[in-house]
Write an enzyme that holds these catalytic residues in place. Structure first.
Site, mmCIF file in Angstrom:
data_model
loop_
_atom_site.group_PDB
_atom_site.id
_atom_site.type_symbol
_atom_site.label_atom_id
_atom_site.label_comp_id
_atom_site.label_asym_id
_atom_site.label_seq_id
_atom_site.Cartn_x
_atom_site.Cartn_y
_atom_site.Cartn_z
ATOM 1 N N PRO A 11 26.579 45.647 53.365
ATOM 2 C CA PRO A 11 27.582 45.749 54.420
ATOM 3 C C PRO A 11 28.945 46.252 53.951
ATOM 4 O O PRO A 11 29.388 45.922 52.859
ATOM 5 C CB PRO A 11 27.699 44.314 54.954
ATOM 6 C CG PRO A 11 27.114 43.454 53.893
ATOM 7 C CD PRO A 11 26.072 44.282 53.205
ATOM 8 N N ASN A 12 29.538 47.044 54.803
ATOM 9 C CA ASN A 12 30.887 47.599 54.655
ATOM 10 C C ASN A 12 30.968 48.759 53.667
ATOM 11 O O ASN A 12 32.010 49.409 53.569
ATOM 12 C CB ASN A 12 31.914 46.500 54.290
ATOM 13 C CG ASN A 12 31.951 45.401 55.323
ATOM 14 O OD1 ASN A 12 32.151 45.688 56.498
ATOM 15 N ND2 ASN A 12 31.698 44.166 54.933
ATOM 16 N N ARG A 19 38.146 51.916 52.718
ATOM 17 C CA ARG A 19 38.369 50.477 52.660
ATOM 18 C C ARG A 19 38.906 50.098 51.269
ATOM 19 O O ARG A 19 38.298 50.445 50.258
ATOM 20 C CB ARG A 19 37.014 49.829 52.901
ATOM 21 C CG ARG A 19 36.809 48.430 52.461
ATOM 22 C CD ARG A 19 35.301 48.175 52.326
ATOM 23 N NE ARG A 19 35.062 46.780 52.048
ATOM 24 C CZ ARG A 19 34.064 46.357 51.286
ATOM 25 N NH1 ARG A 19 33.207 47.203 50.743
ATOM 26 N NH2 ARG A 19 33.902 45.076 51.078
ATOM 27 N N TYR A 24 38.078 49.771 45.469
ATOM 28 C CA TYR A 24 36.791 50.477 45.471
ATOM 29 C C TYR A 24 36.905 51.980 45.227
ATOM 30 O O TYR A 24 35.885 52.663 45.118
ATOM 31 C CB TYR A 24 36.072 50.226 46.806
ATOM 32 C CG TYR A 24 35.759 48.753 47.033
ATOM 33 C CD1 TYR A 24 34.888 48.078 46.178
ATOM 34 C CD2 TYR A 24 36.343 48.046 48.078
ATOM 35 C CE1 TYR A 24 34.608 46.732 46.370
ATOM 36 C CE2 TYR A 24 36.064 46.697 48.276
ATOM 37 C CZ TYR A 24 35.199 46.052 47.422
ATOM 38 O OH TYR A 24 34.913 44.717 47.609
ATOM 39 N N ASN A 75 23.415 47.619 45.598
ATOM 40 C CA ASN A 75 24.722 46.993 45.724
ATOM 41 C C ASN A 75 24.650 46.174 47.014
ATOM 42 O O ASN A 75 24.823 46.715 48.104
ATOM 43 C CB ASN A 75 25.843 48.033 45.798
ATOM 44 C CG ASN A 75 27.211 47.365 45.873
ATOM 45 O OD1 ASN A 75 27.300 46.155 46.097
ATOM 46 N ND2 ASN A 75 28.265 48.135 45.693
ATOM 47 N N ALA A 78 28.644 41.961 50.144
ATOM 48 C CA ALA A 78 28.922 40.533 50.354
ATOM 49 C C ALA A 78 27.660 39.677 50.353
ATOM 50 O O ALA A 78 27.715 38.477 50.049
ATOM 51 C CB ALA A 78 29.697 40.344 51.650
ATOM 52 N N GLU A 99 21.314 45.696 39.692
ATOM 53 C CA GLU A 99 22.376 45.283 40.624
ATOM 54 C C GLU A 99 23.671 46.002 40.239
ATOM 55 O O GLU A 99 24.047 45.999 39.063
ATOM 56 C CB GLU A 99 22.538 43.757 40.499
ATOM 57 C CG GLU A 99 23.656 43.164 41.340
ATOM 58 C CD GLU A 99 23.778 41.644 41.118
ATOM 59 O OE1 GLU A 99 22.900 41.032 40.454
ATOM 60 O OE2 GLU A 99 24.784 41.086 41.596
ATOM 61 N N HIS A 101 27.820 46.594 41.198
ATOM 62 C CA HIS A 101 29.062 46.317 41.934
ATOM 63 C C HIS A 101 30.122 47.295 41.464
ATOM 64 O O HIS A 101 30.302 47.476 40.250
ATOM 65 C CB HIS A 101 29.541 44.878 41.703
ATOM 66 C CG HIS A 101 28.533 43.888 42.160
ATOM 67 N ND1 HIS A 101 28.312 43.632 43.494
ATOM 68 C CD2 HIS A 101 27.640 43.157 41.470
ATOM 69 C CE1 HIS A 101 27.323 42.771 43.599
ATOM 70 N NE2 HIS A 101 26.892 42.466 42.388
ATOM 71 N N SER A 103 33.385 47.038 41.895
ATOM 72 C CA SER A 103 34.481 46.269 41.299
ATOM 73 C C SER A 103 33.917 45.261 40.294
ATOM 74 O O SER A 103 32.719 44.978 40.293
ATOM 75 C CB SER A 103 35.252 45.527 42.399
ATOM 76 O OG SER A 103 34.419 44.555 43.026
ATOM 77 N N ARG A 108 37.633 38.747 40.266
ATOM 78 C CA ARG A 108 38.120 38.598 41.638
ATOM 79 C C ARG A 108 38.008 37.134 42.080
ATOM 80 O O ARG A 108 37.928 36.233 41.244
ATOM 81 C CB ARG A 108 37.344 39.565 42.542
ATOM 82 C CG ARG A 108 37.551 41.022 42.089
ATOM 83 C CD ARG A 108 36.844 42.002 42.991
ATOM 84 N NE ARG A 108 37.382 41.937 44.361
ATOM 85 C CZ ARG A 108 36.800 42.509 45.413
ATOM 86 N NH1 ARG A 108 35.668 43.181 45.251
ATOM 87 N NH2 ARG A 108 37.340 42.392 46.612
ATOM 88 N N ARG A 112 33.191 35.252 44.599
ATOM 89 C CA ARG A 112 32.442 36.460 44.216
ATOM 90 C C ARG A 112 31.793 36.317 42.839
ATOM 91 O O ARG A 112 31.075 37.205 42.392
ATOM 92 C CB ARG A 112 33.363 37.687 44.205
ATOM 93 C CG ARG A 112 33.904 38.059 45.558
ATOM 94 C CD ARG A 112 34.703 39.357 45.501
ATOM 95 N NE ARG A 112 35.652 39.408 46.595
ATOM 96 C CZ ARG A 112 35.371 39.866 47.830
ATOM 97 N NH1 ARG A 112 34.173 40.331 48.115
ATOM 98 N NH2 ARG A 112 36.301 39.856 48.765
#
Ligand code: DQA
Length: 147
Positions: A11-12, A19, A24, A75, A78, A99, A101, A103, A108, A112
């Site tokens: 998502p996103n 964003r 990112y 990825n 969330a 996997e 990510h 960031s 963070r 997370r």
């Protein structure tokens, strides 16, 4: 003919480039898809690049990967931090799982820092920006290369 590598985005990530670019970066998801396809060509890997904001759709693609993919690069965004269902789906997939990510999730917020998906992933790449997808593809090429 080797099966494609599924590259799944949660998502996103459709908003990549727009964003929170300070976190990112400025590349769009389309840019990442094109870079993955180009590197895939160099490595001799077909790629199928997908994004959804819906958990059930990501799970459906992971189920499809059981028959149709040589590896999964994901990825989960969330859902990384919340989804036992995505973990269970990945556990039912027998090939390599990487996997990614963009960031560094460990630098963070505390929520997370935990990843359900890492319990299944063969490798985790975080904090390399969108290059993380390319590093993941290089790792897949290494893992599925004929002996
Ligand atoms: C992310 C990190 C997640 O915590 C976040 O929810 C995302 C993107 C990353 O690529 O850095 O949406 O997976």
């Amino acid at each position: 003919m080797t099966k494609p590598v599924f590259i799944l985005n949660g998502p996103n990530l459709n908003l990549l480039g727009l964003r929170e670019p300070h976190i990112y970066g400025h590349a769009t998801l389309g840019d990442v898809e094109a870079a993955c396809a180009a590197l895939g060509d160099d490595l001799g890997l077909a790629t199928r690049f997908l994004q959804s904001n819906a958990e059930h759709e990501l799970i459906g693609w992971i189920h499809e990967a059981r028959e149709a993919a040589s590896a999964v690069v994901i990825n989960p965004a969330a859902y990384t931090h919340t989804s036992v269902a995505i973990l269970d789906a990945l556990t039912a997939f027998e090939g390599p799982v990487i996997e990614v990510h963009i960031s560094n999730i460990h630098r963070r917020e505390a929520f997370r820092h935990h990843s359900y998906v890492s319990l299944r992933a063969d490798a985790v790449i975080a904090g390399c920006g969108t290059d993380g997808y390319l590093l993941a593809l290089r790792r897949v090429a290494r893992l599925i290369a004929p002996a």
